[in-house]
Design a protein around this motif. Sequence first.
Motif, mmCIF file in Angstrom:
data_model
loop_
_atom_site.group_PDB
_atom_site.id
_atom_site.type_symbol
_atom_site.label_atom_id
_atom_site.label_comp_id
_atom_site.label_asym_id
_atom_site.label_seq_id
_atom_site.Cartn_x
_atom_site.Cartn_y
_atom_site.Cartn_z
ATOM 1 N N ALA A 25 0.836 -1.205 0.000
ATOM 2 C CA ALA A 25 0.000 0.000 0.000
ATOM 3 C C ALA A 25 0.871 1.256 0.000
ATOM 4 O O ALA A 25 0.571 2.243 -0.691
ATOM 5 C CB ALA A 25 -0.930 -0.007 1.211
ATOM 6 N N LEU A 26 1.951 1.217 0.757
ATOM 7 C CA LEU A 26 2.877 2.355 0.788
ATOM 8 C C LEU A 26 3.490 2.578 -0.580
ATOM 9 O O LEU A 26 3.575 3.719 -1.065
ATOM 10 C CB LEU A 26 3.974 2.095 1.819
ATOM 11 N N TYR A 27 3.902 1.511 -1.234
ATOM 12 C CA TYR A 27 4.480 1.613 -2.573
ATOM 13 C C TYR A 27 3.486 2.230 -3.556
ATOM 14 O O TYR A 27 3.826 3.134 -4.323
ATOM 15 C CB TYR A 27 4.892 0.233 -3.079
ATOM 16 N N VAL A 28 2.243 1.712 -3.547
ATOM 17 C CA VAL A 28 1.228 2.225 -4.474
ATOM 18 C C VAL A 28 1.003 3.711 -4.254
ATOM 19 O O VAL A 28 0.908 4.496 -5.211
ATOM 20 C CB VAL A 28 -0.103 1.453 -4.312
ATOM 21 N N GLY A 29 0.928 4.121 -2.994
ATOM 22 C CA GLY A 29 0.684 5.520 -2.679
ATOM 23 C C GLY A 29 1.788 6.457 -3.116
ATOM 24 O O GLY A 29 1.568 7.671 -3.231
ATOM 25 N N ARG A 30 2.968 5.909 -3.392
ATOM 26 C CA ARG A 30 4.102 6.728 -3.811
ATOM 27 C C ARG A 30 4.166 6.915 -5.324
ATOM 28 O O ARG A 30 5.000 7.681 -5.809
ATOM 29 C CB ARG A 30 5.408 6.100 -3.322
ATOM 30 N N VAL A 31 3.292 6.227 -6.059
ATOM 31 C CA VAL A 31 3.318 6.314 -7.523
ATOM 32 C C VAL A 31 2.277 7.331 -7.986
ATOM 33 O O VAL A 31 1.082 7.162 -7.710
ATOM 34 C CB VAL A 31 3.030 4.944 -8.168
ATOM 35 N N PRO A 32 2.676 8.390 -8.672
ATOM 36 C CA PRO A 32 1.717 9.399 -9.154
ATOM 37 C C PRO A 32 0.632 8.767 -10.017
ATOM 38 O O PRO A 32 0.899 7.885 -10.838
ATOM 39 C CB PRO A 32 2.589 10.356 -9.972
ATOM 40 N N GLY A 33 -0.596 9.208 -9.811
ATOM 41 C CA GLY A 33 -1.711 8.709 -10.606
ATOM 42 C C GLY A 33 -2.417 7.517 -10.001
ATOM 43 O O GLY A 33 -3.422 7.054 -10.542
ATOM 44 N N PHE A 34 -1.918 7.029 -8.861
ATOM 45 C CA PHE A 34 -2.519 5.871 -8.194
ATOM 46 C C PHE A 34 -2.908 6.235 -6.761
ATOM 47 O O PHE A 34 -2.249 7.050 -6.120
ATOM 48 C CB PHE A 34 -1.554 4.685 -8.164
ATOM 49 N N ALA A 35 -3.974 5.621 -6.272
ATOM 50 C CA ALA A 35 -4.411 5.820 -4.896
ATOM 51 C C ALA A 35 -4.897 4.490 -4.340
ATOM 52 O O ALA A 35 -5.517 3.691 -5.049
ATOM 53 C CB ALA A 35 -5.523 6.855 -4.824
ATOM 54 N N VAL A 36 -4.615 4.250 -3.064
ATOM 55 C CA VAL A 36 -5.056 3.018 -2.416
ATOM 56 C C VAL A 36 -6.503 3.186 -1.986
ATOM 57 O O VAL A 36 -6.823 4.029 -1.153
ATOM 58 C CB VAL A 36 -4.171 2.682 -1.204
#
Length: 234
Positions: free
Chosen positions: A28-39
Motif C-alpha cells: 500500500a505504501l508503494y502504491v501511494g508513492r506512484v503518481p496517478g494511483f491511490a489506495v
Amino acid sequence: MSTQPTTAADTIRVLVIEDDPVAAAAHALYVGRVPGFAVAGVVHSRADASHFLKRTPVDLLLLDLYLPDGHGLQLVRSLRSAGHGADVIAVTSARDLTVVREGVSLGVVQYVLKPFTFSTLRDRLARYAQFRAAAGEASGQEEVDRALSVLRAPQPVALPKGLTQSTLQTITRALREAGPEGVSSGAAASALGISRITARRYLEYLVDSGRADRAPQYGQIGRPELRYRWLSGR
C-alpha cells in the motif's frame, strides 16, 4: 491512438489484497508513492475482498495469489462471472507457468514476483497506467502491437555498477534460508565462495532496497559483527 495526462478524476484506484499484514502495508505504501494511483483499501482475504468490492469501486487489484481462504485466481474468476471488470496485477511468489497462463485468460495484466523493490512495482504500475490511458483508434497492427508491448516487455531494473542478477539471487536465497538469525557478510562470503567485500555490497544493496535489515551482534571483545536478516513479506 493517443494518451492523455492523468488528472485527479483519472486517478487509478487500487485494492491491495495480501494476507501478510507487513507485506500488505508495504504494498500500500508503494502504491501511494506512484503518481496517478491511490489506495482504495487493503484487505487480507478473498472473502474480505469480495465484500469490499460490492460497496467500493476500484480500477485495479494488487492481488496475492495465496490467500487463507482460497486461491487468488478463484477470486478473479468469481469477479468475472459477476461482471466485474477491474484489472489485476498479481503480486506473488508463485512461479508455476500453468497458473500464469490461467491468470492471463482471466485478465491478469502483470505479474510481480516476490521479492521485489519499490522500483519494480513502480515500473509495472507506470506501464499499466500508460496502457490504460491509450485511447482512440489504432492506425494498424503496428500500433496495436506497440500498445500491448507496454505491458508485456518491461525493462529490467538496473543494478548498481559491478552487481549481477545471478549473484544477487544467490545472496538473496542464502539470506532467506538463514532465517531470523540472519547471516554476516563473512559467513555469506564463505558459503558462496566470494569475497567478504563482494558479499557485503550485495547485502547492503538488499538493505538499501528495503528487503533486508542489519543489526550489530555483540559477542567477543572487539567491534560488534553486523548481521543481515531478510524482512518477512518482501
